[in-house]
Design a protein around this motif. Structure first.
Motif, PDB file in Angstrom:
ATOM      1  N   ARG A 193       0.823  -1.207   0.000  1.00 31.66           N
ATOM      2  CA  ARG A 193       0.000   0.000   0.000  1.00 31.66           C
ATOM      3  C   ARG A 193       0.863   1.265   0.000  1.00 31.66           C
ATOM      4  NH1 ARG A 193      -3.416  -3.760   1.118  1.00 31.66           N
ATOM      5  NH2 ARG A 193      -5.655  -3.557   1.032  1.00 31.66           N
ATOM      6  N   VAL A 194       1.994   1.208   0.691  1.00 35.54           N
ATOM      7  CA  VAL A 194       2.922   2.337   0.639  1.00 35.54           C
ATOM      8  C   VAL A 194       3.405   2.523  -0.794  1.00 35.54           C
ATOM      9  CG1 VAL A 194       5.200   3.183   1.350  1.00 35.54           C
ATOM     10  CG2 VAL A 194       3.654   2.201   3.044  1.00 35.54           C
ATOM     11  N   GLY A 195       3.732   1.421  -1.453  1.00 34.71           N
ATOM     12  CA  GLY A 195       4.168   1.493  -2.847  1.00 34.71           C
ATOM     13  C   GLY A 195       3.117   2.136  -3.731  1.00 34.71           C
ATOM     14  N   MET A 196       1.861   1.755  -3.538  1.00 33.68           N
ATOM     15  CA  MET A 196       0.768   2.348  -4.321  1.00 33.68           C
ATOM     16  C   MET A 196       0.689   3.846  -4.082  1.00 33.68           C
ATOM     17  SD  MET A 196      -0.807   0.037  -6.002  1.00 33.68           S
ATOM     18  CE  MET A 196      -0.863  -1.720  -5.978  1.00 33.68           C
ATOM     19  N   LEU A 197       0.743   4.219  -2.807  1.00 30.87           N
ATOM     20  CA  LEU A 197       0.653   5.634  -2.454  1.00 30.87           C
ATOM     21  C   LEU A 197       1.778   6.430  -3.119  1.00 30.87           C
ATOM     22  CD1 LEU A 197      -1.248   7.205  -0.448  1.00 30.87           C
ATOM     23  CD2 LEU A 197       0.662   7.129   1.147  1.00 30.87           C
ATOM     24  N   LEU A 198       2.989   5.894  -3.077  1.00 33.25           N
ATOM     25  CA  LEU A 198       4.129   6.601  -3.658  1.00 33.25           C
ATOM     26  C   LEU A 198       4.072   6.617  -5.185  1.00 33.25           C
ATOM     27  CD1 LEU A 198       6.966   5.481  -1.217  1.00 33.25           C
ATOM     28  CD2 LEU A 198       5.631   7.609  -1.202  1.00 33.25           C
ATOM     29  N   ARG A 210      -4.933  15.691   0.425  1.00 32.20           N
ATOM     30  CA  ARG A 210      -3.988  16.423   1.281  1.00 32.20           C
ATOM     31  C   ARG A 210      -3.416  15.477   2.336  1.00 32.20           C
ATOM     32  NH1 ARG A 210      -2.399  19.277   5.244  1.00 32.20           N
ATOM     33  NH2 ARG A 210      -2.177  21.485   5.536  1.00 32.20           N
ATOM     34  N   ALA A 211      -4.285  14.692   2.978  1.00 32.29           N
ATOM     35  CA  ALA A 211      -3.831  13.727   3.992  1.00 32.29           C
ATOM     36  C   ALA A 211      -2.863  12.711   3.381  1.00 32.29           C
ATOM     37  CB  ALA A 211      -5.027  13.005   4.611  1.00 32.29           C
ATOM     38  N   GLY A 212      -3.119  12.301   2.147  1.00 30.39           N
ATOM     39  CA  GLY A 212      -2.220  11.366   1.467  1.00 30.39           C
ATOM     40  C   GLY A 212      -0.859  11.974   1.206  1.00 30.39           C
ATOM     41  N   ARG A 213      -0.834  13.248   0.822  1.00 36.41           N
ATOM     42  CA  ARG A 213       0.455  13.923   0.581  1.00 36.41           C
ATOM     43  C   ARG A 213       1.240  14.070   1.879  1.00 36.41           C
ATOM     44  NH1 ARG A 213      -3.026  16.845  -2.638  1.00 36.41           N
ATOM     45  NH2 ARG A 213      -3.080  18.602  -1.183  1.00 36.41           N
ATOM     46  N   VAL A 214       0.548  14.421   2.959  1.00 39.63           N
ATOM     47  CA  VAL A 214       1.209  14.554   4.264  1.00 39.63           C
ATOM     48  C   VAL A 214       1.781  13.208   4.698  1.00 39.63           C
ATOM     49  CG1 VAL A 214       0.800  14.992   6.725  1.00 39.63           C
ATOM     50  CG2 VAL A 214      -0.126  16.567   5.000  1.00 39.63           C
ATOM     51  N   LEU A 215       0.984  12.155   4.563  1.00 40.40           N
ATOM     52  CA  LEU A 215       1.454  10.823   4.947  1.00 40.40           C
ATOM     53  C   LEU A 215       2.626  10.385   4.069  1.00 40.40           C
ATOM     54  CD1 LEU A 215       1.255   8.275   6.656  1.00 40.40           C
ATOM     55  CD2 LEU A 215      -0.484   7.434   5.048  1.00 40.40           C
ATOM     56  N   ALA A 216       2.542  10.614   2.775  1.00 37.67           N
ATOM     57  CA  ALA A 216       3.624  10.220   1.865  1.00 37.67           C
ATOM     58  C   ALA A 216       4.935  10.891   2.265  1.00 37.67           C
ATOM     59  CB  ALA A 216       3.268  10.565   0.422  1.00 37.67           C
ATOM     60  N   ARG A 233       5.791  11.934   5.297  1.00 33.04           N
ATOM     61  CA  ARG A 233       6.235  11.305   6.549  1.00 33.04           C
ATOM     62  C   ARG A 233       6.793   9.904   6.279  1.00 33.04           C
ATOM     63  NH1 ARG A 233       1.730  12.068   9.475  1.00 33.04           N
ATOM     64  NH2 ARG A 233       0.951   9.954   9.273  1.00 33.04           N
ATOM     65  N   LEU A 234       6.140   9.146   5.402  1.00 34.20           N
ATOM     66  CA  LEU A 234       6.596   7.791   5.093  1.00 34.20           C
ATOM     67  C   LEU A 234       7.941   7.794   4.378  1.00 34.20           C
ATOM     68  CD1 LEU A 234       3.267   6.112   3.927  1.00 34.20           C
ATOM     69  CD2 LEU A 234       4.480   5.734   6.086  1.00 34.20           C
ATOM     70  N   ARG A 235       8.166   8.747   3.480  1.00 35.18           N
ATOM     71  CA  ARG A 235       9.451   8.801   2.771  1.00 35.18           C
ATOM     72  C   ARG A 235      10.603   8.984   3.751  1.00 35.18           C
ATOM     73  NH1 ARG A 235       6.740  11.826  -0.693  1.00 35.18           N
ATOM     74  NH2 ARG A 235       7.792  13.745  -0.103  1.00 35.18           N
ATOM     75  N   ARG A 236      10.417   9.776   4.791  1.00 36.40           N
ATOM     76  CA  ARG A 236      11.476   9.945   5.804  1.00 36.40           C
ATOM     77  C   ARG A 236      11.737   8.633   6.538  1.00 36.40           C
ATOM     78  NH1 ARG A 236       8.924  15.136   6.645  1.00 36.40           N
ATOM     79  NH2 ARG A 236       7.724  14.253   8.363  1.00 36.40           N
ATOM     80  N   ARG A 237      10.671   7.955   6.931  1.00 44.33           N
ATOM     81  CA  ARG A 237      10.818   6.666   7.617  1.00 44.33           C
ATOM     82  C   ARG A 237      11.451   5.626   6.702  1.00 44.33           C
ATOM     83  NH1 ARG A 237       4.869   6.115  10.192  1.00 44.33           N
ATOM     84  NH2 ARG A 237       4.962   7.926  11.555  1.00 44.33           N
ATOM     85  N   ILE A 238      11.034   5.625   5.453  1.00 42.19           N
ATOM     86  CA  ILE A 238      11.567   4.665   4.489  1.00 42.19           C
ATOM     87  C   ILE A 238      13.050   4.908   4.262  1.00 42.19           C
ATOM     88  CG2 ILE A 238      11.492   3.972   2.054  1.00 42.19           C
ATOM     89  CD1 ILE A 238       8.404   4.426   2.250  1.00 42.19           C
ATOM     90  N   ALA A 239      13.468   6.155   4.243  1.00 39.47           N
ATOM     91  CA  ALA A 239      14.896   6.463   4.063  1.00 39.47           C
ATOM     92  C   ALA A 239      15.710   5.863   5.209  1.00 39.47           C
ATOM     93  CB  ALA A 239      15.108   7.971   3.971  1.00 39.47           C
ATOM     94  N   ARG A 240      15.217   6.003   6.435  1.00 41.13           N
ATOM     95  CA  ARG A 240      15.924   5.407   7.583  1.00 41.13           C
ATOM     96  C   ARG A 240      15.908   3.882   7.493  1.00 41.13           C
ATOM     97  NH1 ARG A 240      13.188   9.741  10.207  1.00 41.13           N
ATOM     98  NH2 ARG A 240      11.572   8.333  10.959  1.00 41.13           N
ATOM     99  N   HIS A 241      14.778   3.324   7.106  1.00 40.91           N
ATOM    100  CA  HIS A 241      14.646   1.871   6.933  1.00 40.91           C
ATOM    101  C   HIS A 241      15.630   1.366   5.870  1.00 40.91           C
ATOM    102  CE1 HIS A 241      12.820  -1.907   5.558  1.00 40.91           C
ATOM    103  NE2 HIS A 241      12.638  -1.342   4.385  1.00 40.91           N
ATOM    104  N   GLU A 242      15.677   2.032   4.723  1.00 40.22           N
ATOM    105  CA  GLU A 242      16.588   1.632   3.645  1.00 40.22           C
ATOM    106  C   GLU A 242      18.043   1.694   4.106  1.00 40.22           C
ATOM    107  OE1 GLU A 242      16.372   0.866   0.035  1.00 40.22           O
ATOM    108  OE2 GLU A 242      14.451   0.128   0.772  1.00 40.22           O
ATOM    109  N   HIS A 243      18.369   2.715   4.862  1.00 37.42           N
ATOM    110  CA  HIS A 243      19.743   2.849   5.376  1.00 37.42           C
ATOM    111  C   HIS A 243      20.089   1.654   6.272  1.00 37.42           C
ATOM    112  CE1 HIS A 243      23.402   4.843   6.638  1.00 37.42           C
ATOM    113  NE2 HIS A 243      23.076   4.561   7.887  1.00 37.42           N
ATOM    114  N   ARG A 244      19.173   1.289   7.151  1.00 38.35           N
ATOM    115  CA  ARG A 244      19.397   0.143   8.041  1.00 38.35           C
ATOM    116  C   ARG A 244      19.523  -1.157   7.256  1.00 38.35           C
ATOM    117  NH1 ARG A 244      15.841   2.274  11.144  1.00 38.35           N
ATOM    118  NH2 ARG A 244      14.112   1.030  10.369  1.00 38.35           N
ATOM    119  N   VAL A 245      18.606  -1.366   6.313  1.00 34.90           N
ATOM    120  CA  VAL A 245      18.577  -2.609   5.542  1.00 34.90           C
ATOM    121  C   VAL A 245      19.848  -2.782   4.717  1.00 34.90           C
ATOM    122  CG1 VAL A 245      17.402  -3.711   3.587  1.00 34.90           C
ATOM    123  CG2 VAL A 245      16.071  -2.808   5.479  1.00 34.90           C
ATOM    124  N   ALA A 246      20.352  -1.686   4.183  1.00 35.74           N
ATOM    125  CA  ALA A 246      21.532  -1.754   3.307  1.00 35.74           C
ATOM    126  C   ALA A 246      22.829  -1.463   4.045  1.00 35.74           C
ATOM    127  CB  ALA A 246      21.361  -0.777   2.145  1.00 35.74           C
TER     128      ALA A 246
END
Length: 140
Positions: free
Chosen positions: A40-45, A99-105, A107-120
Protein backbone atom coordinates in the motif's frame (compact mmCIF):
# COMPACT_ATOMS: atom_id res chain seq x y z
CA UNK A 1 22.71 -20.48 21.04
CA UNK A 2 21.40 -23.25 18.81
CA UNK A 3 23.54 -24.23 15.83
CA UNK A 4 22.18 -23.03 12.50
CA UNK A 5 20.44 -25.59 10.36
CA UNK A 6 22.33 -26.67 7.28
CA UNK A 7 20.67 -25.14 4.25
CA UNK A 8 21.55 -27.88 1.80
CA UNK A 9 20.47 -27.01 -1.72
CA UNK A 10 18.39 -24.06 -0.46
CA UNK A 11 21.48 -21.88 -0.08
CA UNK A 12 21.93 -22.05 -3.86
CA UNK A 13 18.35 -21.17 -4.81
CA UNK A 14 17.66 -17.58 -5.83
CA UNK A 15 14.00 -17.81 -4.86
CA UNK A 16 14.82 -19.06 -1.37
CA UNK A 17 17.45 -16.36 -0.80
CA UNK A 18 15.07 -13.67 -2.08
CA UNK A 19 12.29 -14.88 0.22
CA UNK A 20 14.51 -14.90 3.31
CA UNK A 21 15.81 -11.43 2.45
CA UNK A 22 12.27 -10.19 1.77
CA UNK A 23 11.09 -11.44 5.15
CA UNK A 24 13.91 -9.60 6.92
CA UNK A 25 13.27 -6.40 4.98
CA UNK A 26 9.50 -6.58 5.56
CA UNK A 27 9.97 -7.18 9.31
CA UNK A 28 12.11 -4.05 9.55
CA UNK A 29 9.65 -2.14 7.35
CA UNK A 30 6.70 -3.11 9.58
CA UNK A 31 8.60 -2.02 12.70
CA UNK A 32 9.90 1.26 11.31
CA UNK A 33 7.29 2.40 8.78
CA UNK A 34 4.27 0.47 9.93
CA UNK A 35 1.22 2.61 9.13
CA UNK A 36 0.57 0.79 5.86
CA UNK A 37 1.75 -2.46 4.35
CA UNK A 38 4.70 -2.22 1.94
CA UNK A 39 2.34 -2.81 -0.99
CA UNK A 40 0.00 0.00 0.00
CA UNK A 41 2.92 2.34 0.64
CA UNK A 42 4.17 1.49 -2.85
CA UNK A 43 0.77 2.35 -4.32
CA UNK A 44 0.65 5.63 -2.45
CA UNK A 45 4.13 6.60 -3.66
CA UNK A 46 3.36 5.56 -7.25
CA UNK A 47 0.23 7.70 -7.22
CA UNK A 48 2.24 10.58 -5.77
CA UNK A 49 4.80 10.23 -8.57
CA UNK A 50 2.07 9.85 -11.24
CA UNK A 51 -0.86 12.10 -10.32
CA UNK A 52 -4.00 11.11 -12.19
CA UNK A 53 -2.73 7.64 -13.08
CA UNK A 54 -5.60 5.39 -14.21
CA UNK A 55 -6.31 2.51 -11.86
CA UNK A 56 -5.77 -0.07 -14.62
CA UNK A 57 -2.35 1.35 -15.48
CA UNK A 58 -1.34 1.22 -11.82
CA UNK A 59 -2.45 -2.42 -11.66
CA UNK A 60 -0.25 -3.22 -14.68
CA UNK A 61 2.74 -1.44 -13.16
CA UNK A 62 2.63 -3.47 -9.95
CA UNK A 63 1.49 -6.66 -11.65
CA UNK A 64 -1.80 -7.00 -9.78
CA UNK A 65 -5.01 -8.19 -11.34
CA UNK A 66 -7.68 -5.53 -11.60
CA UNK A 67 -9.99 -7.12 -9.02
CA UNK A 68 -7.23 -7.09 -6.38
CA UNK A 69 -6.40 -3.51 -7.30
CA UNK A 70 -9.98 -2.40 -6.66
CA UNK A 71 -9.73 -3.55 -3.04
CA UNK A 72 -6.39 -1.81 -2.52
CA UNK A 73 -7.64 1.44 -4.04
CA UNK A 74 -10.87 1.22 -2.04
CA UNK A 75 -8.92 0.82 1.21
CA UNK A 76 -6.68 3.81 0.45
CA UNK A 77 -9.72 5.87 -0.50
CA UNK A 78 -11.61 4.83 2.67
CA UNK A 79 -8.64 6.05 4.73
CA UNK A 80 -8.89 9.41 2.98
CA UNK A 81 -5.45 9.09 1.37
CA UNK A 82 -6.45 9.05 -2.29
CA UNK A 83 -9.36 10.09 -4.42
CA UNK A 84 -10.71 8.99 -7.75
CA UNK A 85 -11.34 11.70 -10.30
CA UNK A 86 -12.85 11.37 -13.73
CA UNK A 87 -10.09 10.59 -16.22
CA UNK A 88 -9.51 11.88 -19.71
CA UNK A 89 -12.33 9.69 -20.96
CA UNK A 90 -15.51 8.62 -19.19
CA UNK A 91 -14.42 5.01 -18.83
CA UNK A 92 -11.46 5.66 -16.55
CA UNK A 93 -10.80 7.31 -13.23
CA UNK A 94 -7.52 8.92 -12.36
CA UNK A 95 -6.06 8.46 -8.90
CA UNK A 96 -4.82 11.44 -6.91
CA UNK A 97 -3.45 11.88 -3.40
CA UNK A 98 -5.58 13.88 -1.03
CA UNK A 99 -3.99 16.42 1.28
CA UNK A 100 -3.83 13.73 3.99
CA UNK A 101 -2.22 11.37 1.47
CA UNK A 102 0.46 13.92 0.58
CA UNK A 103 1.21 14.55 4.26
CA UNK A 104 1.45 10.82 4.95
CA UNK A 105 3.62 10.22 1.87
CA UNK A 106 6.09 12.86 3.08
CA UNK A 107 6.24 11.31 6.55
CA UNK A 108 6.60 7.79 5.09
CA UNK A 109 9.45 8.80 2.77
CA UNK A 110 11.48 9.94 5.80
CA UNK A 111 10.82 6.67 7.62
CA UNK A 112 11.57 4.67 4.49
CA UNK A 113 14.90 6.46 4.06
CA UNK A 114 15.92 5.41 7.58
CA UNK A 115 14.65 1.87 6.93
CA UNK A 116 16.59 1.63 3.64
CA UNK A 117 19.74 2.85 5.38
CA UNK A 118 19.40 0.14 8.04
CA UNK A 119 18.58 -2.61 5.54
CA UNK A 120 21.53 -1.75 3.31
CA UNK A 121 23.98 -1.01 6.14
CA UNK A 122 26.14 -4.06 5.31
CA UNK A 123 26.36 -3.15 1.62
CA UNK A 124 28.71 -0.68 0.04
CA UNK A 125 27.17 1.95 -2.20
CA UNK A 126 28.35 0.00 -5.25
CA UNK A 127 26.89 -3.26 -3.89
CA UNK A 128 23.55 -1.56 -3.20
CA UNK A 129 23.46 -0.20 -6.75
CA UNK A 130 24.40 -3.60 -8.15
CA UNK A 131 21.74 -5.34 -6.06
CA UNK A 132 19.05 -2.95 -7.31
CA UNK A 133 20.17 -3.53 -10.90
CA UNK A 134 20.13 -7.30 -10.49
CA UNK A 135 16.72 -7.29 -8.81
CA UNK A 136 15.34 -5.18 -11.63
CA UNK A 137 16.65 -7.72 -14.15
CA UNK A 138 15.01 -10.58 -12.26
CA UNK A 139 11.71 -8.70 -12.10
CA UNK A 140 11.43 -8.12 -15.84
Amino acid sequence: MKPRLRQGVLSQLIGYRLRVAQQAVFRDFAESVGELTPGRVGMLLLIEANPGVPQGRLAEAVKLDRSTMVGVVDSLEERGLIERRRGTDRRTNGLWLTRAGRVLATRLRRRIARHEHRVAARLSSAERTQLLTLLEKLGQ
